[in-house]
Design an enzyme around this catalytic site. Structure first.
Site, PDB file in Angstrom:
ATOM      1  N   GLU A   1      -9.077  74.056  11.753  1.00  0.00           N
ATOM      2  CA  GLU A   1      -9.360  74.279  13.181  1.00  0.00           C
ATOM      3  C   GLU A   1      -8.559  75.448  13.734  1.00  0.00           C
ATOM      4  O   GLU A   1      -9.066  76.287  14.478  1.00  0.00           O
ATOM      5  CB  GLU A   1      -9.004  73.032  13.997  1.00  0.00           C
TER       6      GLU A   1
ATOM      7  N   LYS B   1       1.682  98.746  17.833  1.00  0.00           N
ATOM      8  CA  LYS B   1       2.476  97.887  16.955  1.00  0.00           C
ATOM      9  C   LYS B   1       2.236  96.402  17.139  1.00  0.00           C
ATOM     10  O   LYS B   1       2.041  95.665  16.157  1.00  0.00           O
ATOM     11  CB  LYS B   1       3.958  98.210  17.102  1.00  0.00           C
TER      12      LYS B   1
ATOM     13  N   TYR C   1       0.115 113.317  19.527  1.00  0.00           N
ATOM     14  CA  TYR C   1       0.757 112.036  19.836  1.00  0.00           C
ATOM     15  C   TYR C   1       0.774 111.800  21.346  1.00  0.00           C
ATOM     16  O   TYR C   1       0.967 112.717  22.143  1.00  0.00           O
ATOM     17  CB  TYR C   1       2.202 112.017  19.306  1.00  0.00           C
TER      18      TYR C   1
ATOM     19  N   ASN D   1       7.505 111.335  16.048  1.00  0.00           N
ATOM     20  CA  ASN D   1       6.048 111.186  15.972  1.00  0.00           C
ATOM     21  C   ASN D   1       5.555 111.037  14.534  1.00  0.00           C
ATOM     22  O   ASN D   1       4.736 110.163  14.237  1.00  0.00           O
ATOM     23  CB  ASN D   1       5.356 112.383  16.635  1.00  0.00           C
TER      24      ASN D   1
ATOM     25  N   SER E   1      -3.258  61.822  16.054  1.00  0.00           N
ATOM     26  CA  SER E   1      -3.378  61.865  17.503  1.00  0.00           C
ATOM     27  C   SER E   1      -2.312  60.945  18.095  1.00  0.00           C
ATOM     28  O   SER E   1      -2.025  59.893  17.537  1.00  0.00           O
ATOM     29  CB  SER E   1      -4.769  61.381  17.910  1.00  0.00           C
TER      30      SER E   1
ATOM     31  N   THR F   1     -30.042  74.919   5.617  1.00  0.00           N
ATOM     32  CA  THR F   1     -30.373  76.070   6.451  1.00  0.00           C
ATOM     33  C   THR F   1     -30.641  75.469   7.824  1.00  0.00           C
ATOM     34  O   THR F   1     -31.140  74.340   7.918  1.00  0.00           O
ATOM     35  CB  THR F   1     -31.614  76.839   5.949  1.00  0.00           C
ATOM     36  N   HIS F   2     -30.234  76.185   8.865  1.00  0.00           N
ATOM     37  CA  HIS F   2     -30.317  75.658  10.242  1.00  0.00           C
ATOM     38  C   HIS F   2     -29.521  74.351  10.374  1.00  0.00           C
ATOM     39  O   HIS F   2     -29.812  73.530  11.240  1.00  0.00           O
ATOM     40  CB  HIS F   2     -31.771  75.415  10.678  1.00  0.00           C
TER      41      HIS F   2
ATOM     42  N   LYS G   1      -7.010  58.523  14.162  1.00  0.00           N
ATOM     43  CA  LYS G   1      -7.379  59.930  13.946  1.00  0.00           C
ATOM     44  C   LYS G   1      -6.605  60.615  12.824  1.00  0.00           C
ATOM     45  O   LYS G   1      -5.411  60.407  12.658  1.00  0.00           O
ATOM     46  CB  LYS G   1      -7.130  60.737  15.243  1.00  0.00           C
TER      47      LYS G   1
HETATM   48  N1  ARG Z   1       8.651 104.346  19.751  1.00  0.00           N
HETATM   49  C1  ARG Z   1       7.677 105.366  19.584  1.00  0.00           C
HETATM   50  C2  ARG Z   1       6.359 104.758  19.105  1.00  0.00           C
HETATM   51  O1  ARG Z   1       6.389 103.658  18.716  1.00  0.00           O
HETATM   52  C3  ARG Z   1       8.142 106.357  18.576  1.00  0.00           C
HETATM   53  C4  ARG Z   1       7.582 107.736  18.770  1.00  0.00           C
HETATM   54  C5  ARG Z   1       8.075 108.267  20.064  1.00  0.00           C
HETATM   55  N2  ARG Z   1       7.793 109.645  20.227  1.00  0.00           N
HETATM   56  C6  ARG Z   1       7.987 110.258  21.369  1.00  0.00           C
HETATM   57  N3  ARG Z   1       7.721 111.503  21.425  1.00  0.00           N
HETATM   58  N4  ARG Z   1       8.382 109.627  22.444  1.00  0.00           N
HETATM   59  O2  ARG Z   1       5.313 105.368  19.129  1.00  0.00           O
END
Ligand code: ARG
Length: 467
Positions: free
Chosen positions: A298, A333, A325, A118, A285, A163-164, A291
């Protein structure tokens, strides 16, 4: 219960389990598929942790040396493509630890003393994000430098200001580019501010309450280049504010890039035709041979959406989570990584492209001449000759109506055509009705006069040189 159910497949926590993890559940709950990119930062954190543990006497110097060398060997294996990531080992933390133990034997199992995944994962993400922030800061600076250089070169180039999206008053192209730079300057400052709250060490919080070992968190913080160790173990393992704050920064920055993109797309169109983007930043294109599409702006405009989405994902991820946690946090992630990747790509593309934006001064000037862009200058002229501004506004409005009927810009009218609207108007009016006179007259801090633009670009250049 069959024998194979009695055996857990996970050596790290299988002790209390009576049956193996369901194969799909293992896959579903694992994060190794996407957190393997944290391997270098995971190892960096482990090296510091082991070093600190040996300094406080929890590991012997010899154990620490074996662990540190083993971790370096694991890193070399990963980088040479020899590491086989295992879903059964769930995540990058347990994969690395298991590879370490396979390499150096039972002493590898001592690495996890006084920590938990954690606080480990929170540390890894902070190290990773800190490095990403530094890379993004460099790209942002490169983009700003390109803008400021271009602005200096285009300090005298006149274009219509809008503007606008209606022609408003003439401005210089350099002034417009420096407006973009202001947005990015704020983005740079915000990013450095965000970095302060990223650069704090959570390690030592362990699972949630701290550890019974005599750890020295200040030392670990120092070894990893963190400004300080976090204050509260519960907060340390549960806090993802820094990721949200970064993604908020990214959203604002993408919003700015999307505004620039929109203008570039408009300006590159045949209807505006203000600029040329080099061919290498455009594509064609497959059906329409004529084009040349401004794909880079974009796409950057389009990618803004996914970054906003990630901000909303992270906010929603953290909403209502009880301390400390929770497995939910593993979902931080992918949005964070994709945000980093998107910003890296977008800033790089812009930094590469911006220095090569070619202005078309004649087209810009002709456009500025079309929309009565010096009408305010005529009103100001009348005010300086003693007329009240509201009356002057009325006089100029009538002159513009006349011009529209005749198909003439104000600067194209003769004195005889202008004086019927006000006898205050004399020949010197043409000094203010020209585009050059108009921009040159806005000669104060923040104004569009070419010499102000050059001075502003010089100030911006000094700021950028200090980075
Ligand atoms: N893979 C977990 C995460 O990304 C790591 C921490 C996991 N901790 C646990 N008590 N299961 O958060």
């Amino acid at each position: 219960m069959s024998d194979d159910h009695a055996q857990s497949t996970n050596a790290a926590w299988g002790g209390r389990f009576a049956e193996a993890t369901d194969a799909f559940v293992a896959e579903f709950t694992a994060s190794i598929q996407f957190d393997q990119r944290l391997y270098r930062h995971d190892i960096q954190g482990s090296v510091a942790h082991a070093t600190m543990l040996s300094e406080v006497g929890v590991l012997t110097a010899d154990e620490c040396e074996q662990i540190v060398n083993g971790l370096k060997a694991v890193q070399a294996d990963i980088e040479s493509g020899q590491q086989v990531w295992s879903v059964t080992l769930e995540d990058v933390h347990m994969n690395v630890e298991s590879a370490l133990t396979a390499k150096i034997g039972p002493v590898g199992k001592k690495l996890h003393t006084g920590r938990s995944r954690n606080d480990q994962v929170a540390t890894d993400i902070r190290l990773y994000l800190r490095e990403a922030i530094d890379g993004l800061s460099t790209e942002l600076t490169r983009l700003q430098r390109g803008l400021v250089t271009l602005a200096t070169n285009e300090a005298d180039t006149i274009m219509p200001g809008f503007t606008h999206l209606q022609t408003a008053q003439p401005v210089t192209f350099g002034h417009h580019l420096l407006a973009w730079n202001e947005m990015l300057q704020r983005d740079f400052e915000r990013l450095q501010d965000c970095r302060k709250r990223v650069n704090i060490l959570p390690l030592g919080a362990a699972a949630l309450a701290g550890t019974t070992f005599p750890i020295n968190r200040e030392r670990t913080a120092e070894l990893l280049g963190f400004d300080r160790a976090s204050e509260n173990s519960l907060d340390s393992v549960s806090d993802r504010d820094f990721a949200i704050e970064f993604t908020h920064w990214a959203s604002l920055t993408m919003m700015h890039l999307s505004r620039m993109s929109e203008e570039l797309v408009l300006w590159a169109s045949a209807q505006f035709d203000f600029i040329n983007l080099p061919d290498r930043f455009c594509t064609g294109s497959s059906i329409m041979p004529q084009k040349k599409n401004p794909d880079v702006p974009e796409l950057v405009r389009g990618k803004t959406g996914r970054v906003y989405g990630h901000l909303m994902s992270l906010l929603t991820l953290m909403k209502s989570q009880p301390l400390a946690y929770n497995k939910d946090n593993q979902e931080d992630k992918e949005p964070l990584f994709d945000t980093i990747d998107t910003l890296a790509g977008s800033l790089r593309a812009f930094a590469d492209m911006v220095p090569y934006i070619e202005a078309k001064p004649a087209v810009m000037k002709a456009a500025a001449l079309r929309g009565y862009s010096t009408a305010t200058d005529l009103a100001d002229y009348l005010v300086k000759k003693g007329m009240a501004f509201r009356d002057a506004h009325e006089v100029v409005g009538k002159s513009v109506a006349y011009g529209l009927a005749q198909g003439k810009d104000l600067s194209e009218m003769t004195l005889d055509e202008l004086t019927p609207f006000s006898d205050t108007i004399t020949a010197d009016v043409f000094d203010v009705l020209t585009l050059e006179g108009s921009v040159a007259a806005r000669d104060h801090l923040g104004g569009t006069a070419p010499n102000q633009v050059r001075a502003a670009a010089a100030r911006a250049g000094v700021l950028l040189a200090s980075r």
